[in-house]
Design a protein around this motif. Sequence first.
Motif, mmCIF file in Angstrom:
data_model
loop_
_atom_site.group_PDB
_atom_site.id
_atom_site.type_symbol
_atom_site.label_atom_id
_atom_site.label_comp_id
_atom_site.label_asym_id
_atom_site.label_seq_id
_atom_site.Cartn_x
_atom_site.Cartn_y
_atom_site.Cartn_z
ATOM 1 N N TRP A 48 42.727 27.430 32.306
ATOM 2 C CA TRP A 48 43.369 27.688 33.305
ATOM 3 C C TRP A 48 44.680 28.270 33.398
ATOM 4 N N GLU A 49 45.320 28.201 31.997
ATOM 5 C CA GLU A 49 46.808 28.518 31.596
ATOM 6 C C GLU A 49 46.396 30.122 31.734
ATOM 7 N N ALA A 50 45.522 30.599 30.949
ATOM 8 C CA ALA A 50 45.406 32.201 30.752
ATOM 9 C C ALA A 50 44.949 32.653 32.231
ATOM 10 N N HIS A 80 46.084 31.489 34.958
ATOM 11 C CA HIS A 80 47.123 31.492 35.876
ATOM 12 C C HIS A 80 48.250 32.695 35.731
ATOM 13 N N VAL A 81 48.023 33.123 34.428
ATOM 14 C CA VAL A 81 48.889 34.338 33.881
ATOM 15 C C VAL A 81 48.821 35.461 34.704
ATOM 16 N N TRP A 82 47.585 35.640 35.527
ATOM 17 C CA TRP A 82 47.477 36.736 36.283
ATOM 18 C C TRP A 82 48.177 36.924 37.348
ATOM 19 N N LEU A 83 48.600 35.701 37.914
ATOM 20 C CA LEU A 83 49.584 35.643 39.026
ATOM 21 C C LEU A 83 51.036 36.376 38.527
ATOM 22 N N ILE A 84 51.531 35.912 37.393
ATOM 23 C CA ILE A 84 52.710 36.150 36.967
ATOM 24 C C ILE A 84 52.608 37.713 36.637
ATOM 25 N N PHE A 85 51.266 38.334 36.203
ATOM 26 C CA PHE A 85 51.228 39.467 36.029
ATOM 27 C C PHE A 85 51.263 40.357 37.353
ATOM 28 N N VAL A 113 53.196 39.232 39.878
ATOM 29 C CA VAL A 113 54.532 39.313 40.419
ATOM 30 C C VAL A 113 55.307 40.157 39.632
ATOM 31 N N ILE A 114 55.185 40.414 38.550
ATOM 32 C CA ILE A 114 55.857 41.321 37.706
ATOM 33 C C ILE A 114 55.701 42.831 37.949
ATOM 34 N N LEU A 132 46.729 46.130 29.367
ATOM 35 C CA LEU A 132 45.641 45.520 29.929
ATOM 36 C C LEU A 132 44.587 45.860 29.175
ATOM 37 N N TYR A 168 40.742 38.490 26.225
ATOM 38 C CA TYR A 168 40.420 37.482 27.260
ATOM 39 C C TYR A 168 39.005 37.254 27.390
ATOM 40 N N SER A 206 59.758 33.093 38.073
ATOM 41 C CA SER A 206 59.975 34.451 38.372
ATOM 42 C C SER A 206 59.701 34.832 39.762
ATOM 43 N N PHE A 229 60.142 42.766 31.380
ATOM 44 C CA PHE A 229 59.539 41.818 31.953
ATOM 45 C C PHE A 229 57.896 41.999 31.945
ATOM 46 N N SER A 242 54.872 39.817 30.315
ATOM 47 C CA SER A 242 53.636 39.633 30.906
ATOM 48 C C SER A 242 52.657 39.555 29.959
ATOM 49 N N PHE A 243 52.654 40.514 29.206
ATOM 50 C CA PHE A 243 51.461 40.483 28.107
ATOM 51 C C PHE A 243 51.653 39.554 27.061
ATOM 52 N N PHE A 285 50.197 36.700 28.271
ATOM 53 C CA PHE A 285 48.886 36.674 28.181
ATOM 54 C C PHE A 285 48.091 36.372 26.692
ATOM 55 N N ALA A 314 48.822 32.628 26.078
ATOM 56 C CA ALA A 314 47.958 31.670 26.872
ATOM 57 C C ALA A 314 46.759 31.681 26.028
ATOM 58 N N ILE A 315 46.050 32.935 25.926
ATOM 59 C CA ILE A 315 44.677 33.025 25.315
ATOM 60 C C ILE A 315 44.449 32.702 24.134
#
Lengths: 315, 450
Positions: A55-57, A59-64, A66-67, A294, A301, B74, B96, B100-101, B104, B107-108
């Motif tokens: 779930w944390e990974a 969740h990072v899509w949201l931060i991505f 936003v940024i 990406l 991922y 953020s 920023f 974000s990367f 990623f 977290a991964i």
Amino acid sequence: MTAANGLALIVLAGLSAYAVLGGADFGAGLWELLASGPRKHAQRDLLDRAMGPVWEANHVWLIFVVIALFSGFPGAFAALSQHLLVPISLALLGIVLRGGAFAFRHYGAPYGGDPVKGTRTWGRVFAIASLLTPACFGVAGGQLLSGGDAWAPLPLLGGALAVLCCSYLAATYLAADAAGIGDAALANDFRIRAIITGIGAGGLAVVGLTLVPGPVPLVIVFASSASRVGSLMLLRWRRYTLARVAAATAAATVLWGWAAVLHPWVIVGGLKLSETAAPASTANVVFAVLAVGLAIVTPCYAWMLRVLRPRAMAE
Amino acid sequence: MLDNLTAAREQMALSLSFHIIFAVLGVGLPWLMLWARWQGLRKNDPLWTALARRWAKAGGILFAIGAVSGTVLSVEFGLLWPKFMERFGSALSLPFTLESFAFFLEAIFFGLYLYGWDRLPPKVHLACGVPVAIAGMASALFVTTANAWMNGPVGLVKDSSGKLVAAEPLGPFMAATTPPQIVHIGLAALMCTGLATSAVYAAAMLRNPAKRDGYHCRGLAAGAVLGLAAAPLQVIVGDWAARVVYAKQPAKFAAMEDVGHTQSGAPLHVGPFELPRMLSIMLKFDPNARIAGMDSIPAPDRPPAAIVHLSFDIMAGLGSALVALAVWGGWAAWRHRRHGAAHPTERRWLLRALACAGPVPFMALLAGWIVTEVGRQPWIVYRVMRTTEALTPRGGLYVYFYVTFAIYLTLSIALIAILRRIARGPTPRDEPPSDMPQPEPIAARQAVAA
Ligand code: HDD
Ligand code: HEM
Ligand code: HEM
């Protein structure tokens, strides 16, 4: 294609990834709340094991998003932040409580035995907070289309649709995971839940078509209906792996339909996206960094999702 | 009831302070975990492996809170300061975006590390720790780069009428304020993690002397070495930071050092004391050097001096105290190694000091951020945009502040309860299973050293 167009597509891609991956983690909240029957504990246990590692990974899509949004479209970010102060703040509240509560619930009894006092309450908080966030994001999406405030049919429909889509995704993925670990009865529990919410989400999407201020491109309507019906049929036939893909497509296409109606606006009738773009010099650099980033992150991922699928042996 | 500007500032201060506590642990803990996992594999030492596992459990929950509180930040930038994001969102885009990367990757691979113990081969599992450690550190450095740019913005492009039209994307990486700030925060993260860790084991040993076993000694040593080795470096970097502040942000410097008026042979103010000419000597190596004071700053551009000065004294005082602790601990370890003196964990006072030192770097960390942020006032981007100009026009912000406060308080209480439970889990004894090579017990090692 200009860098700004590319950035807009990257934002949409990030949103889709968030909806399809993170959305399912939120949808799991409903199944925590509604866990029932003889396999009540097994249901909760499965969603904990399925969500915990990823779930944390997700969740990072949201931060991505936003940024990428404030980097590429600082004006849009500022306008959205002001216009949507209330729903976004409530969504944040849900995010904080959901994440915190999930961790507390997960680690409540780190070595077995009686959990720390309050762990059960955190389970409840987890479930309710998980529903709050998609509902608020759905309302916010509706508000952008209607251009007004939250108490109108379209935003309210958006909220309900988001919750149902997330629950549907969660149930479908969980059915697939349960089948993957060889528990057919558990898979069937989630299969029934998926079929019910899937039909509900499809129905609301159809109502939504009549409420939105502009036409949804036919390709998207077609793709969305086909994947929705397809995923329901696949669930019926217990073809879980394919159902997972079809359900994700159904959810993503709803989002694309929304984006197509919104285009070219940030807030319909208010601000146009192209007016809010960053200067070209910045947009080019940001686009390049996002594309390269990406390309690095995506394979990692995918590997993570594969390695961390729930397995038959609990750890 | 708070007015909107105050509410927004307090909200920012609260959510940043909350986040930074978890963020620094998110930066430092992966390095400790990596070390313990590596030692466990290399020496086939079950005690190190047990530590690595324990730290991963604590890390799992700390990271979750770090991630959600960071998300709040953020999004909050836009909710509270939309005008700032509108004008400078693209100026800050590169750090920023890179951040974000980093998130990623962190977290991964943290997910893989945490849940992959029994699914991945040990070497691959160890390797998953590497991107976590690197990405965690990188994310802290990127976000601090953005902050350093707000303190000393460069690369702003204006048109002929002086209106801001664009910002150089690389600006944040070229700001003079960036290098000292990022090194300083990196060391701060290591100090916080190291000393918080050693404090846990020191406290356990004080409560129960039988816990001076291999497991607790390893945990204590790893944390103390990491935290205390960084302490002397931190003072040097802090001094560097102060010189850059003097060059780039004279108002902040005057507030920090409490220099009321421009003078030659400026004294150093420390707490209630005044050391004549010391500031001139320290800054310019010249007892008569002229130092610009607050009176050289136009009144509307002055930051609140008292709190900035107090915070600076707290940070520098705590930093110096930790250097003293580093000397003490280093001396005890050296006496033990070279002269066969008692093992450092036999020194109750040293253990007490280490137990008390746990929260100290965190206090210095928060004090340091108060110096930086309050010392930049009334500007949000130094000499370019005022904080008041950045504020959202939406009203009622105090509600958000109170709600945030209540939630963070609740989360903190629940978190402490669970971390205590994690710490109290069973620990492996010194005798490993018979099929593993025997690590020497402390007593045997002492005998050899003697
Ligand atoms: C473990 C934490 C810690 C310790 C022991 C110290 N600092 Fe620090 N300091 C920080 C943690 C910190 C920080 C929280 O990380 C700050 C806030 C912003 C930044 O970049 O670093 C900071 C900022 C900061 C600034 C302001 C930088 C700016 O606004 O651009 C100065 C001048 C110093 N420090 C100087 C010192 C000195 C002279 C120290 C020792 C004698 C010292 N610091 C110890
Ligand atoms: C994590 C450690 C940090 C802490 C504890 C901290 C603390 C604070 C405090 C106390 C304020 C209020 C200042 C005042 O109004 O008097 C503030 C404001 C602010 N900070 Fe920080 N800060 C931190 C890091 C950062 C970073 C990394 C950034 C940017 C990248 C940042 C951006 C801001 C902004 C935009 C404001 C609001 C405007 C202002 O008051 O100047 N902060 N912060
Ligand atoms: C004011 C600006 C800040 C913003 C907007 C911000 C944003 C975020 C976000 C969104 C996350 C979640 C990432 C995830 O889901 O994994 C996060 C985590 C993190 N932040 Fe911050 N942050 C800020 C300040 C800081 C500072 C000053 C540091 C420096 C130490 C820092 C270091 C970290 C680290 C290391 C993590 C990952 C570890 C963890 O999740 O605990 N952040 N931050």
